[in-house]
Design a protein around this motif. Structure first.
Motif, short mmCIF file in Angstrom:
data_model
loop_
_atom_site.label_atom_id
_atom_site.label_comp_id
_atom_site.label_asym_id
_atom_site.label_seq_id
_atom_site.Cartn_x
_atom_site.Cartn_y
_atom_site.Cartn_z
N GLU A 79 0.76 -1.27 0.04
CA GLU A 79 -0.11 0.11 -0.05
C GLU A 79 0.98 1.23 -0.02
OE1 GLU A 79 -3.99 1.63 2.22
OE2 GLU A 79 -3.00 -0.20 2.93
N HIS A 80 2.18 1.27 0.21
CA HIS A 80 3.15 2.26 0.32
C HIS A 80 2.99 3.05 -0.98
CE1 HIS A 80 5.63 1.00 3.83
NE2 HIS A 80 4.53 1.64 4.45
N GLY A 81 2.53 2.39 -2.27
CA GLY A 81 2.53 2.90 -3.33
C GLY A 81 3.79 3.73 -4.17
N CYS A 138 7.44 -5.40 5.11
CA CYS A 138 6.41 -6.09 6.07
C CYS A 138 5.81 -4.97 7.15
CB CYS A 138 7.47 -6.94 6.94
SG CYS A 138 8.90 -6.19 7.77
N TYR A 139 6.17 -3.98 7.02
CA TYR A 139 5.49 -2.76 7.99
C TYR A 139 4.57 -1.92 7.57
CZ TYR A 139 8.02 -4.54 12.04
OH TYR A 139 8.59 -5.15 13.11
N GLN A 140 4.14 -2.35 6.12
CA GLN A 140 3.04 -1.53 5.42
C GLN A 140 1.88 -1.35 6.25
OE1 GLN A 140 0.96 -3.55 2.13
NE2 GLN A 140 2.78 -4.76 1.98
N PRO A 141 0.99 -0.53 6.02
CA PRO A 141 -0.26 -0.19 6.92
C PRO A 141 -1.15 -1.56 7.07
CG PRO A 141 -0.12 1.41 5.12
CD PRO A 141 1.00 0.36 4.86
N ALA A 142 -1.24 -2.59 6.37
CA ALA A 142 -1.79 -3.85 6.85
C ALA A 142 -1.37 -4.46 8.05
CB ALA A 142 -1.41 -4.94 5.61
N ILE A 166 13.60 -4.82 6.47
CA ILE A 166 13.84 -3.66 5.18
C ILE A 166 12.71 -3.13 5.39
CG2 ILE A 166 14.34 -2.84 3.08
CD1 ILE A 166 15.81 -5.48 2.63
N THR A 167 12.42 -1.68 5.51
CA THR A 167 11.12 -1.02 5.79
C THR A 167 11.34 0.51 5.71
OG1 THR A 167 9.21 -0.69 7.20
CG2 THR A 167 11.25 -0.72 8.45
N LYS A 168 10.17 1.21 5.22
CA LYS A 168 10.25 2.56 5.25
C LYS A 168 9.26 3.15 6.19
CE LYS A 168 10.51 2.46 0.83
NZ LYS A 168 10.49 2.89 -0.67
N ASN A 169 8.79 2.26 7.05
CA ASN A 169 7.59 2.94 7.85
C ASN A 169 8.09 2.78 9.37
OD1 ASN A 169 5.11 3.26 9.06
ND2 ASN A 169 4.14 2.08 7.43
#
Length: 359
Positions: A79-81, A138-142, A166-169
């Motif tokens: 969902e990050h898009g 793995c840390y997207q809004p879901a 690895i994340t950007k959230n």
């Protein structure tokens, strides 16, 4: 871009044809114009969560230049898009488009913790770092709703098995307790992706990600709690964020990152068409320049798949980018303590879920 035609909160602005399907459909301009005049909604923009039930959850990586041997993805689609995301192509294997479907149809693997535990308990399994988010975040809004990542981290901790993230959230901070416990035995390494220091750039390039301020704060909080953090300045896109390499590296170092990594953008598969459509709508004044500069980094094409060059590029622009990264490392990270290889020695004794006292 015309605000009436813009799909708010999304990176991709259309669905591209799935290469595995013989047939495809398109939204004709006359139909869209009719809907606009009648005030009718063409399609909804809500995110759908769809349960899927794979037989395995850990994938062996055979690509020689990815930097990981095993990965697992508890969600497919993201969902990050991020419009440039290489993972978009994987959505075609599930029967969807790499475009808007990738952001709006999120496949949820609720059995992931159980599948992971079954693997780690196998006598034949030898501990090697498994990276969460090798494909999708793995840390997207879901994760707010399903907490599958958290459940998997509990499995890694139970079996004393090394894991990379690895994340950007900033959502990763919800699991700070587990990350701290893993870090005590050198079982965790985290990479935070920070592509720009400009919120304007971030909003159009990565519309549903955490703000830059939040990401830098996340680097600092993790670092302050003894969790080693690498910052990924990736991808670097000529004439969009390539001028930010040194300030990005400085900000990462100042907030406690021990290292940086990078890639040069490559628009493989369906992503070339998606990115071209996006930049012509979002940044029309520089679209041709950016696209030509990306091509110059990859032998005259947007679609780069050659091992060894696809991540770093070639040509003068790529050389300049790679040299700036080298300078940034010397300038801001020369005194940083390099993280040790994650610990693989404990897992064998914890395959039953507890330390074997009778060995």
């Amino acid at each position: 871009m015309n605000s009436k035609s813009a799909i708010k909160g999304r990176g991709a602005q259309l669905n591209v044809r799935n290469r595995f399907f013989e047939l495809s459909h398109e939204m004709r301009d006359d139909f869209l114009e009719f809907c606009n005049k009648e005030g009718e909604q063409v399609e909804h923009n809500k995110t759908e969560y769809l349960n899927v039930f794979p037989k395995t959850i850990v994938n062996k990586i055979n690509s020689p230049d990815v930097g990981m041997q095993y990965s697992m993805n508890v969600y497919q689609g993201c969902e990050h898009g991020c419009v440039y995301c290489y993972a978009r192509n994987s959505h075609e294997f599930w029967g969807y488009s790499a475009g808007l479907d990738f952001e709006r149809k999120i496949l949820v693997k609720k059995d992931a913790p159980k599948l992971l535990e079954n693997l780690l308990k196998k006598k034949s399994w030898k501990a090697q770092t498994i990276v969460m988010s090798g494909n999708t975040d793995c840390y997207q809004p879901a994760e707010n709703q399903f907490e599958i990542t958290r459940a998997c981290l509990k499995v890694f901790l139970k079996y004393k098995h090394p894991v990379g993230i690895i994340t950007k959230n900033a959502l990763i901070l919800k699991d700070l307790d587990l990350l701290k416990s893993l870090a005590k035995d050198n079982l965790i390494g985290v990479s935070i992706s920070i592509t720009s220091l400009s919120e304007e750039t971030r909003r159009i390039l990565e519309p549903r990600t955490a703000s830059i301020k939040k990401r830098l704060e996340t680097v600092k909080i993790l670092s302050d709690n003894g969790i080693p953090v690498n910052v990924m300045i990736a991808p670097i896109i000529p004439s969009i964020n390539s001028h930010e390499i040194l300030p990005l590296a400085k900000a990462a170092a100042n907030n406690g990152a021990i290292s940086i990594g990078h890639t040069i953008v490559r628009l493989n598969g369906a992503i070339g068409a998606l990115f071209t459509d996006w930049i012509e709508k979002k940044m029309p004044d520089r679209a041709n320049k950016v696209l030509h500069q990306i091509e110059s980094c990859h032998g005259g094409t947007l679609n780069e798949s050659r091992y060894g060059t696809r991540m770093r590029g070639e040509g003068k622009i790529a050389e300049q980018i790679n040299n700036l990264i080298k300078l940034a490392k010397r300038k801001y990270f020369k005194d940083k303590v390099v993280q040790k290889k994650l610990n693989t020695t404990l897992h064998e004794s914890f395959k039953t879920g507890q330390l074997n006292l009778f060995q």
